[in-house]
Design an enzyme around this catalytic site. Sequence first.
Site, PDB file in Angstrom:
ATOM      1  N   GLU A  40       7.099   7.356  -1.626  1.00 22.66           N
ATOM      2  CA  GLU A  40       6.164   8.204  -0.854  1.00 22.66           C
ATOM      3  C   GLU A  40       5.633   7.439   0.365  1.00 22.66           C
ATOM      4  O   GLU A  40       5.558   7.989   1.467  1.00 22.66           O
ATOM      5  CB  GLU A  40       5.038   8.626  -1.801  1.00 22.66           C
ATOM      6  CG  GLU A  40       3.926   9.449  -1.195  1.00 22.66           C
ATOM      7  CD  GLU A  40       2.826   9.680  -2.236  1.00 22.66           C
ATOM      8  OE1 GLU A  40       3.128  10.055  -3.386  1.00 22.66           O
ATOM      9  OE2 GLU A  40       1.644   9.462  -1.901  1.00 22.66           O
ATOM     10  N   HIS A  88       8.008   5.996  -7.449  1.00 26.61           N
ATOM     11  CA  HIS A  88       7.799   7.281  -6.769  1.00 26.61           C
ATOM     12  C   HIS A  88       6.762   7.118  -5.648  1.00 26.61           C
ATOM     13  O   HIS A  88       6.961   7.547  -4.517  1.00 26.61           O
ATOM     14  CB  HIS A  88       7.326   8.327  -7.790  1.00 26.61           C
ATOM     15  CG  HIS A  88       6.665   9.533  -7.190  1.00 26.61           C
ATOM     16  ND1 HIS A  88       5.382   9.507  -6.673  1.00 26.61           N
ATOM     17  CD2 HIS A  88       7.108  10.788  -6.985  1.00 26.61           C
ATOM     18  CE1 HIS A  88       5.075  10.700  -6.199  1.00 26.61           C
ATOM     19  NE2 HIS A  88       6.095  11.496  -6.366  1.00 26.61           N
ATOM     20  N   ASN A  89       5.657   6.462  -5.971  1.00 25.51           N
ATOM     21  CA  ASN A  89       4.614   6.265  -4.956  1.00 25.51           C
ATOM     22  C   ASN A  89       5.102   5.361  -3.827  1.00 25.51           C
ATOM     23  O   ASN A  89       4.773   5.573  -2.666  1.00 25.51           O
ATOM     24  CB  ASN A  89       3.354   5.663  -5.588  1.00 25.51           C
ATOM     25  CG  ASN A  89       2.571   6.688  -6.385  1.00 25.51           C
ATOM     26  OD1 ASN A  89       3.120   7.684  -6.828  1.00 25.51           O
ATOM     27  ND2 ASN A  89       1.288   6.453  -6.579  1.00 25.51           N
ATOM     28  N   LYS A 101       6.739   6.147 -11.968  1.00 28.88           N
ATOM     29  CA  LYS A 101       5.682   6.734 -11.122  1.00 28.88           C
ATOM     30  C   LYS A 101       5.317   5.765  -9.990  1.00 28.88           C
ATOM     31  O   LYS A 101       5.077   6.177  -8.847  1.00 28.88           O
ATOM     32  CB  LYS A 101       4.446   7.038 -11.982  1.00 28.88           C
ATOM     33  CG  LYS A 101       3.182   7.402 -11.191  1.00 28.88           C
ATOM     34  CD  LYS A 101       3.379   8.674 -10.389  1.00 28.88           C
ATOM     35  CE  LYS A 101       2.162   9.286  -9.731  1.00 28.88           C
ATOM     36  NZ  LYS A 101       1.027   8.546  -9.357  1.00 28.88           N
ATOM     37  N   SER A 151       2.129  13.041 -11.024  1.00 28.98           N
ATOM     38  CA  SER A 151       2.042  13.106  -9.561  1.00 28.98           C
ATOM     39  C   SER A 151       1.740  14.527  -9.102  1.00 28.98           C
ATOM     40  O   SER A 151       2.110  15.494  -9.754  1.00 28.98           O
ATOM     41  CB  SER A 151       3.348  12.657  -8.913  1.00 28.98           C
ATOM     42  OG  SER A 151       3.244  12.794  -7.513  1.00 28.98           O
TER      43      SER A 151
END
Length: 481
Positions: A196, A192-193, A189, A135
């Site tokens: 976000e 995580h996105n 990941k 990232s």
Amino acid sequence: MERGSAMAQARIGVTGLAVMGRNLARNLARHGHPVAVHNRTTSRTKSLVEEFGHEGTFVPAETPEDFVAALERPRRLVVMVKAGAPTDAVIDEFAPLLEPGDMIVDGGNAHFLDTRRREQALRERGIHFVGTGISGGEEGALHGPSIMPGGSAESYAALGPLLEDIAAKVDGTPCCTHVGPDGAGHFVKMVHNGIEYADMQLIGEAYDLLRHACGLPAAEIAEVFRTWNDGRLESYLIEITAEVLAHTDAATGRPFVDVVLDQAEQKGTGRWTVQTALDLGVPVSGIAEAVFARSASGHAQVRAAARGLPGPAPSRLEEAAAFADDVEKALYASKIVAYAQGFHQIQAGSAEYGWDVDPGAMATIWRGGCIIRARFLDRIRAAYDADPALTTLLTDDHFAEALGDAQDAWRKVVATAARLGIPAPGFSTALAYYDSLRAERLPAALTQAQRDFFGAHTYRRVDRDGSFHTLWGGDRTEIPG
Ligand code: NBP
């Protein structure tokens, strides 16, 4: 002589030299790691070496055979190509050239189920497949990303030191750690996105409320965000929000945010997060609302059709400064909820797939390099340090206190948004989640009774073990379910 040993001069190789691969290769070279570079279209390889050859040792290769031969053993081969079919094509091309013990590192945004499939297939051939979340975009790839590698512990022993070397550092700690086996890195990941998405949606709602409930101009809201960035909300996303809101469009002289079409796009990792959460049965409502908010924004025709529908009479709040303080509290509280939901999903995924992911370590490696980097992540790390078995972040002492402090303001903000007709799905769903978890009793009891009524799905009782069914169509006696 062993194949390639005469030429093996690179510690690691990168194939796929578009923005991400190119910058990752440069980052490796800048850190003193000789790096073999390869791309399907050779011109990218040539231009990388021509433009940046002085930054370190690059070993350009035109063919897959030359590329593999350039790598010292065990070979570390990083694939940075488009996710999906191109990644499979590249694996199929390179795997036959590798030997047991070698590693293929997929740094693209792969779906974790694809990573599990690829890892299993390559493991059967003795090759380590390391699905790695990266990232930070192209800047991060060059200057230090947050890196989330999955795969075997053995592959991390050989690869980890290099990745930790090029990762972002916070207080001297690299933003890279071994996440867990097979798809764990890409799963983390993905979440995580998703987080976000939620973070960005909440920031968008905060801006929208200050703009339309208080009538503040964009430049003044930029100042509000700058102030927030000096406090507990300090983060990359708050910082860039202030920058964007302060920016004036050169062509029109209008605030830049006013000339951008209000239809948000998405590449799909937010959607994957929600789809996966549905499969795991984890309520990531903040992430889901963020994904749906982007979808709703993009439905121009539906929005145009609905635009004239009645709403409340326009009115403005008088006390902008006081309301801005309330919005700050609502934003912080809603952000706690979004992260609590994301970490719940990570723990559920870890349990489902047997990954043993350490949530505190994930907070640690997200503190730098990535888009959601924030002071706040130190708090999450501290929460898991204090109690590694924490069921939900909401009950950590610091977060519980912050939620308690925020709740009056949070309720006021959600109510104000509803009263003025300003959409705030992120704030609203976060508050509803908070209240759902706090509730002594939920109407799920009624839902379960209805399910038993129309489908004989049975129910459990609060006062006795076992499952039961009521003969709704008969004399309504209760029988064991
Ligand atoms: P792209 O996702 O745009 O992919 C372009 C690269 O893929 C080029 O090197 C291209 O080679 C190669 N490629 C394709 Br397309 N099909 C191929 C095939 N069949 N065989 C071999 N090579 C093939 O590049 P990117 O934006 O640098 O992203 C790389 C990966 O990193 C992606 O998975 C992306 O999701 C992920 N990622 C991107 C970001 C970001 O901010 N951009 C952030 C984090 C992760 P060619 O030059 O010959 O066409």
